[in-house]
Design a protein around this motif. Structure first.
Motif, PDB file in Angstrom:
ATOM      1  N   ILE A 258       0.897  -1.223  -0.077  1.00  0.00           N
ATOM      2  CA  ILE A 258      -0.063  -0.199   0.073  1.00  0.00           C
ATOM      3  C   ILE A 258       1.082   1.217   0.220  1.00  0.00           C
ATOM      4  CG2 ILE A 258      -1.689   1.239   1.525  1.00  0.00           C
ATOM      5  CD1 ILE A 258      -2.873  -1.187   0.010  1.00  0.00           C
ATOM      6  N   LYS A 259       0.612   2.244  -0.705  1.00  0.00           N
ATOM      7  CA  LYS A 259       1.401   3.558  -0.902  1.00  0.00           C
ATOM      8  C   LYS A 259       0.575   4.474  -0.047  1.00  0.00           C
ATOM      9  CE  LYS A 259       2.809   2.376  -5.898  1.00  0.00           C
ATOM     10  NZ  LYS A 259       2.599   2.734  -7.198  1.00  0.00           N
ATOM     11  N   ARG A 260       1.316   5.304   0.356  1.00  0.00           N
ATOM     12  CA  ARG A 260       0.886   6.231   1.362  1.00  0.00           C
ATOM     13  C   ARG A 260      -0.082   7.117   0.612  1.00  0.00           C
ATOM     14  NH1 ARG A 260       5.625   8.626   5.283  1.00  0.00           N
ATOM     15  NH2 ARG A 260       6.085   6.389   6.202  1.00  0.00           N
ATOM     16  N   ASP A 261      -0.220   7.181  -0.730  1.00  0.00           N
ATOM     17  CA  ASP A 261      -0.904   8.227  -1.492  1.00  0.00           C
ATOM     18  C   ASP A 261      -2.058   7.509  -2.135  1.00  0.00           C
ATOM     19  OD1 ASP A 261       0.703   6.785  -3.202  1.00  0.00           O
ATOM     20  OD2 ASP A 261       1.150   8.753  -4.811  1.00  0.00           O
ATOM     21  N   ASP A 262      -2.298   6.172  -1.857  1.00  0.00           N
ATOM     22  CA  ASP A 262      -3.328   5.631  -2.309  1.00  0.00           C
ATOM     23  C   ASP A 262      -4.612   6.026  -1.888  1.00  0.00           C
ATOM     24  OD1 ASP A 262      -1.850   3.626  -3.738  1.00  0.00           O
ATOM     25  OD2 ASP A 262      -2.280   2.028  -2.359  1.00  0.00           O
ATOM     26  N   PRO A 263      -5.793   6.186  -2.664  1.00  0.00           N
ATOM     27  CA  PRO A 263      -6.876   6.848  -2.246  1.00  0.00           C
ATOM     28  C   PRO A 263      -7.638   5.966  -1.219  1.00  0.00           C
ATOM     29  CG  PRO A 263      -6.782   6.926  -4.663  1.00  0.00           C
ATOM     30  CD  PRO A 263      -5.700   5.997  -4.301  1.00  0.00           C
ATOM     31  N   GLU A 264      -8.158   6.652  -0.101  1.00  0.00           N
ATOM     32  CA  GLU A 264      -8.959   5.855   0.654  1.00  0.00           C
ATOM     33  C   GLU A 264     -10.477   6.460   1.002  1.00  0.00           C
ATOM     34  OE1 GLU A 264      -6.461   6.998   4.208  1.00  0.00           O
ATOM     35  OE2 GLU A 264      -5.337   4.924   3.886  1.00  0.00           O
ATOM     36  N   ARG A 265     -11.345   5.518   1.570  1.00  0.00           N
ATOM     37  CA  ARG A 265     -12.537   5.779   1.662  1.00  0.00           C
ATOM     38  C   ARG A 265     -13.145   5.338   3.047  1.00  0.00           C
ATOM     39  NH1 ARG A 265     -10.970   8.335  -1.906  1.00  0.00           N
ATOM     40  NH2 ARG A 265     -12.236   8.993  -4.188  1.00  0.00           N
ATOM     41  N   ARG A 266     -14.103   5.446   3.322  1.00  0.00           N
ATOM     42  CA  ARG A 266     -14.761   5.085   4.429  1.00  0.00           C
ATOM     43  C   ARG A 266     -15.696   3.962   4.499  1.00  0.00           C
ATOM     44  NH1 ARG A 266     -14.523   6.633   9.736  1.00  0.00           N
ATOM     45  NH2 ARG A 266     -13.664   8.885   8.857  1.00  0.00           N
ATOM     46  N   CYS A 267     -15.717   2.817   4.721  1.00  0.00           N
ATOM     47  CA  CYS A 267     -16.808   2.025   4.939  1.00  0.00           C
ATOM     48  C   CYS A 267     -18.093   2.042   5.661  1.00  0.00           C
ATOM     49  CB  CYS A 267     -16.266   0.591   5.213  1.00  0.00           C
ATOM     50  SG  CYS A 267     -17.473  -0.871   5.299  1.00  0.00           S
ATOM     51  N   ILE A 268     -19.190   2.140   5.049  1.00  0.00           N
ATOM     52  CA  ILE A 268     -20.351   2.635   5.963  1.00  0.00           C
ATOM     53  C   ILE A 268     -20.933   1.589   6.703  1.00  0.00           C
ATOM     54  CG2 ILE A 268     -21.234   3.837   3.790  1.00  0.00           C
ATOM     55  CD1 ILE A 268     -23.107   1.316   3.253  1.00  0.00           C
ATOM     56  N   ALA A 269     -20.094   0.273   6.674  1.00  0.00           N
ATOM     57  CA  ALA A 269     -20.383  -0.719   7.807  1.00  0.00           C
ATOM     58  C   ALA A 269     -19.822  -0.801   9.025  1.00  0.00           C
ATOM     59  CB  ALA A 269     -20.750  -2.009   7.013  1.00  0.00           C
ATOM     60  N   THR A 270     -18.522  -0.616   8.847  1.00  0.00           N
ATOM     61  CA  THR A 270     -17.286  -0.694   9.693  1.00  0.00           C
ATOM     62  C   THR A 270     -17.010   0.706  10.251  1.00  0.00           C
ATOM     63  OG1 THR A 270     -15.652  -0.735   8.257  1.00  0.00           O
ATOM     64  CG2 THR A 270     -16.532  -2.875   8.556  1.00  0.00           C
ATOM     65  N   GLY A 271     -17.251   1.530   9.499  1.00  0.00           N
ATOM     66  CA  GLY A 271     -16.668   2.963   9.951  1.00  0.00           C
ATOM     67  C   GLY A 271     -15.246   3.271   9.844  1.00  0.00           C
ATOM     68  N   GLU A 272     -14.647   2.072   9.028  1.00  0.00           N
ATOM     69  CA  GLU A 272     -13.133   2.083   8.998  1.00  0.00           C
ATOM     70  C   GLU A 272     -12.765   2.780   7.689  1.00  0.00           C
ATOM     71  OE1 GLU A 272     -11.583  -1.540   9.419  1.00  0.00           O
ATOM     72  OE2 GLU A 272     -12.036  -1.757  11.616  1.00  0.00           O
TER      73      GLU A 272
ATOM     74  N   GLN B 277     -10.156   2.870   4.665  1.00  0.00           N
ATOM     75  CA  GLN B 277      -9.063   2.271   4.177  1.00  0.00           C
ATOM     76  C   GLN B 277      -8.785   2.255   2.749  1.00  0.00           C
ATOM     77  OE1 GLN B 277     -11.543  -1.662   5.168  1.00  0.00           O
ATOM     78  NE2 GLN B 277     -10.616  -2.130   3.087  1.00  0.00           N
ATOM     79  N   PRO B 278      -7.765   1.781   2.456  1.00  0.00           N
ATOM     80  CA  PRO B 278      -7.394   2.151   0.711  1.00  0.00           C
ATOM     81  C   PRO B 278      -8.685   1.423  -0.031  1.00  0.00           C
ATOM     82  CG  PRO B 278      -5.390   1.407   1.681  1.00  0.00           C
ATOM     83  CD  PRO B 278      -6.581   1.081   2.537  1.00  0.00           C
ATOM     84  N   LYS B 279      -8.968   2.119  -1.302  1.00  0.00           N
ATOM     85  CA  LYS B 279      -9.941   1.847  -2.204  1.00  0.00           C
ATOM     86  C   LYS B 279      -9.894   0.141  -2.434  1.00  0.00           C
ATOM     87  CE  LYS B 279     -10.197   4.823  -5.465  1.00  0.00           C
ATOM     88  NZ  LYS B 279     -10.553   5.234  -6.395  1.00  0.00           N
ATOM     89  N   ALA B 280      -8.730  -0.299  -2.638  1.00  0.00           N
ATOM     90  CA  ALA B 280      -8.447  -1.567  -2.955  1.00  0.00           C
ATOM     91  C   ALA B 280      -9.138  -2.589  -2.422  1.00  0.00           C
ATOM     92  CB  ALA B 280      -6.943  -1.778  -3.139  1.00  0.00           C
ATOM     93  N   GLY B 281      -9.365  -2.443  -1.077  1.00  0.00           N
ATOM     94  CA  GLY B 281     -10.242  -3.402  -0.123  1.00  0.00           C
ATOM     95  C   GLY B 281     -11.737  -2.963   0.034  1.00  0.00           C
ATOM     96  N   LEU B 282     -12.118  -2.226  -1.001  1.00  0.00           N
ATOM     97  CA  LEU B 282     -13.628  -1.716  -0.755  1.00  0.00           C
ATOM     98  C   LEU B 282     -14.474  -1.960  -2.102  1.00  0.00           C
ATOM     99  CD1 LEU B 282     -12.881   1.828   0.955  1.00  0.00           C
ATOM    100  CD2 LEU B 282     -13.981  -0.282   2.105  1.00  0.00           C
ATOM    101  N   ILE B 283     -15.587  -2.115  -2.154  1.00  0.00           N
ATOM    102  CA  ILE B 283     -16.517  -2.096  -3.120  1.00  0.00           C
ATOM    103  C   ILE B 283     -17.297  -0.952  -3.503  1.00  0.00           C
ATOM    104  CG2 ILE B 283     -18.351  -3.391  -4.369  1.00  0.00           C
ATOM    105  CD1 ILE B 283     -17.541  -5.742  -2.748  1.00  0.00           C
ATOM    106  N   ARG B 284     -17.487  -0.144  -4.357  1.00  0.00           N
ATOM    107  CA  ARG B 284     -18.155   0.991  -4.752  1.00  0.00           C
ATOM    108  C   ARG B 284     -19.592   0.491  -4.868  1.00  0.00           C
ATOM    109  NH1 ARG B 284     -18.944   5.232  -8.811  1.00  0.00           N
ATOM    110  NH2 ARG B 284     -18.889   7.291  -7.669  1.00  0.00           N
ATOM    111  N   PHE B 285     -20.639   1.389  -4.665  1.00  0.00           N
ATOM    112  CA  PHE B 285     -22.017   1.235  -4.895  1.00  0.00           C
ATOM    113  C   PHE B 285     -22.472   2.836  -5.451  1.00  0.00           C
ATOM    114  CE2 PHE B 285     -21.177  -2.118  -2.144  1.00  0.00           C
ATOM    115  CZ  PHE B 285     -21.895  -3.283  -2.676  1.00  0.00           C
ATOM    116  N   VAL B 286     -23.549   2.887  -6.018  1.00  0.00           N
ATOM    117  CA  VAL B 286     -23.824   4.126  -6.371  1.00  0.00           C
ATOM    118  C   VAL B 286     -25.490   3.927  -6.564  1.00  0.00           C
ATOM    119  CG1 VAL B 286     -21.924   4.889  -7.869  1.00  0.00           C
ATOM    120  CG2 VAL B 286     -23.820   3.763  -8.991  1.00  0.00           C
ATOM    121  N   VAL B 287     -26.091   5.094  -6.548  1.00  0.00           N
ATOM    122  CA  VAL B 287     -27.735   5.006  -6.814  1.00  0.00           C
ATOM    123  C   VAL B 287     -27.870   5.135  -8.042  1.00  0.00           C
ATOM    124  CG1 VAL B 287     -29.688   6.372  -6.056  1.00  0.00           C
ATOM    125  CG2 VAL B 287     -27.948   6.216  -4.404  1.00  0.00           C
ATOM    126  N   GLY B 288     -28.431   4.255  -8.543  1.00  0.00           N
ATOM    127  CA  GLY B 288     -28.896   4.113 -10.309  1.00  0.00           C
ATOM    128  C   GLY B 288     -30.453   4.551 -10.350  1.00  0.00           C
TER     129      GLY B 288
END
Length: 210
Positions: A8-22, A24-35
């Motif tokens: 993991i690079k320090r500049d890797d984009p990070e996002r917050r998980c709505i379930a855990t509140g943690e 973390q880097p986007k590589a470990g998350l799944i993105r959803f949108v409102v369709g």
């Protein structure tokens, strides 16, 4: 080092998980949108327009987000969560992973078959070992990862892995180092997280480092 053996690079984009509140880097998350019609849609390619809603690539986190209706909170509006959302996520991740391995094969970065994989492993050409989750444990145990920095992928069935190599079934595969390989390992880590509990095909053995 992150799950799946990726640094993991320090500049890797990070996002917050709505379930855990943690966070973390986007590589470990799944993105959803409102369709359309305010229906929640998985966006594993991370290209769909709209506000991104992020959930850790983990079966428990996804189940929590669905059961506790956290998508509405993340979207800041009323939304509809499809009954088969979990299945949609799994299917989308399988397609992306199969596509990634297929592209690696066409680029000369992937091989399939026991003897070819063994040759790559012994010759130092393999950076990732891939084995079907439903393959014989005895047969799979005969092949070893090339080094302590290598990754193992075992979250696809023989039929799914076969699709990546243009065959009916594949038990053994290997990837050489390269740009496509990082994407494949990251995608495999996500699928492993989604399948790891309650009968997932990976049986808890999806992506790991030795």
């Amino acid at each position: 080092m992150s799950r799946g053996g990726q640094h993991i690079k320090r500049d890797d984009p990070e996002r917050r998980c709505i379930a855990t509140g943690e966070v973390q880097p986007k590589a470990g998350l799944i993105r959803f949108v409102v369709g359309p019609d305010n229906v929640i849609v998985p966006d594993v390619m991370e290209k769909l327009p709209g506000r991104g809603i992020w959930v850790a690539a983990d079966r428990a986190a996804l189940e929590t987000a669905i059961k506790k209706r956290l998508f509405a909170r993340g979207a800041k509006q009323a939304v509809t969560v499809p009954d088969d959302l979990f299945a949609q996520v799994e299917a989308a991740l399988v397609r992306r992973l199969v596509e990634g391995i297929s592209l690696a094969r066409k680029a000369g970065l992937a091989v399939a078959g026991y003897e070819k994989v063994k040759s790559w492993l012994m010759g130092g050409g393999a950076d990732v070992l891939i084995q079907a989750s439903d393959g014989s444990e005895r047969g799979k145990s005969k092949l070893r990862l090339p080094s302590d920095t290598s990754a193992f992928i075992g979250c696809l069935s023989a039929e799914e892995l076969g699709l990546a190599f243009g065959r009916e079934h594949v038990i053994h595969g290997a990837l050489a180092a390269g740009g496509l390989t990082r994407r494949v390992v990251e995608d495999a880590a996500k699928l492993t997280g989604v399948r790891k509990m309650g009968g997932g095909k990976a049986s808890g053995k999806g992506v790991k480092t030795t």
